[in-house]
Design a protein around this motif. Structure first.
Motif, PDB file in Angstrom:
ATOM      1  N   ASP A   1      11.106  21.434  -1.123  1.00  0.00           N
ATOM      2  CA  ASP A   1      11.314  19.991  -1.001  1.00  0.00           C
ATOM      3  C   ASP A   1      10.180  19.286  -0.284  1.00  0.00           C
ATOM      4  OD1 ASP A   1      13.730  20.265  -2.294  1.00  0.00           O
ATOM      5  OD2 ASP A   1      14.927  20.281  -0.451  1.00  0.00           O
ATOM      6  N   PHE A   2       9.331  20.025   0.416  1.00  0.00           N
ATOM      7  CA  PHE A   2       8.221  19.375   1.118  1.00  0.00           C
ATOM      8  C   PHE A   2       7.310  18.723   0.074  1.00  0.00           C
ATOM      9  CE2 PHE A   2       4.233  19.016   3.428  1.00  0.00           C
ATOM     10  CZ  PHE A   2       4.676  18.522   4.643  1.00  0.00           C
ATOM     11  N   PRO A   3       6.952  17.458   0.257  1.00  0.00           N
ATOM     12  CA  PRO A   3       6.233  16.752  -0.819  1.00  0.00           C
ATOM     13  C   PRO A   3       4.834  17.277  -1.104  1.00  0.00           C
ATOM     14  CG  PRO A   3       6.407  15.384   1.156  1.00  0.00           C
ATOM     15  CD  PRO A   3       7.293  16.567   1.384  1.00  0.00           C
ATOM     16  N   GLY A   4       4.143  17.805  -0.095  1.00  0.00           N
ATOM     17  CA  GLY A   4       2.801  18.327  -0.312  1.00  0.00           C
ATOM     18  C   GLY A   4       2.809  19.815  -0.556  1.00  0.00           C
ATOM     19  N   PRO A   5       1.685  20.363  -1.006  1.00  0.00           N
ATOM     20  CA  PRO A   5       1.602  21.809  -1.207  1.00  0.00           C
ATOM     21  C   PRO A   5       1.747  22.570   0.106  1.00  0.00           C
ATOM     22  CG  PRO A   5      -0.191  20.670  -2.323  1.00  0.00           C
ATOM     23  CD  PRO A   5       0.464  19.669  -1.436  1.00  0.00           C
TER      24      PRO A   5
END
Length: 248
Positions: free
Chosen positions: A91-95
């Protein structure tokens, strides 16, 4: 005592396991700290590096076996701490980049696989160990393996529980890059800084789309019930151990 180290600089977050006395086992306490760190970085970190705080033979020993649910209960249920961490990474938006400089065991393989990018040095290895302890895997975990690996390699890892070394890990898609040990940290953070300088929303959209597509496979309710029955038959036949983390 903190079980992880974390920091954020110039859009690059770092979460580092720092409990080598327990071989960085993924205990509920360590996982809670990692999830809290991810949550705290969500607004400002464009990319996160997941790593060990110091180089040792074992990057992470995986699920803390002493915390697995006893026989008769599902040790890999939806609310299990490791499952929560995997969802937080997804769910974390960045890689999220895994920087792997030692052996990866059991549930830590899930975590490494669930990271968006993985770099390792020649000491990296991966061992998928449920067959050693009589643990039936859950569907989401199997999906991660068969989505990332050739099916025959996933089957070999599941059936033998033998480690896959760094060179083979690169060939079968467990690693994006295999880097000489002295260069691993520099190369990992160089990539992270490049990502932090790109268009954040575009990357977030790609990650969300890619993960949705990877999880789009469906099975019938009847088949899902059958597979759950297979898992529970293994629980009934095997008591889970209350052991320590793998030894060096």
């Amino acid at each position: 005592m903190a079980l992880i180290q974390s920091n954020l600089a110039d859009g690059v977050g770092t979460i580092a396991f720092d409990n080598y006395g327990r071989r960085n086992a993924l205990s509920a306490a360590l996982i809670a700290e990692a999830i809290a760190a991810l949550s705290a970085m969500r607004a400002d970190a464009r990319v996160v590096v997941l790593r060990a705080a110091s180089k040792n033979k074992i990057w992470s020993a995986g699920h803390d076996l002493g915390e697995l649910s006893p026989r008769g209960q599902d040790p890999l249920a939806w609310r299990d701490p490791l499952e929560q961490l995997l969802r937080a990474v997804g769910d974390f938006p960045g890689p999220v980049i895994a920087m792997i400089d030692g052996s990866v065991w059991g549930g830590a393989c899930d975590l490494a696989l669930d990271c968006d990018i993985a770099l390792g040095d020649p000491d990296a290895s991966f061992a998928f160990v449920p067959a050693r302890i009589g643990l039936p895997y859950n569907l989401s975990g199997v999906q991660r393996f068969v989505a990332r690996l050739p099916p025959n390699v996933a089957m070999e890892m599941a059936a033998t529980a033998d480690p896959v070394d760094a060179e083979r890990a690169l060939r079968v898609n467990l690693l994006n890059h295999l880097v000489p040990a002295p260069e691993l940290e520099t190369r990992t953070y160089a990539m992270a800084k490049t990502i932090a300088g790109r268009h954040r929303e575009s990357i977030a959209a790609f990650k969300a789309q890619a993960r949705a597509l990877l999880s789009a496979a469906s099975i019938s309710p009847e088949r899902a019930e059958y597979l759950e029955g297979v898992r529970w038959s293994v629980y009934a036949a095997n008591a889970l151990p209350s052991g320590a983390a793998p030894k060096e």
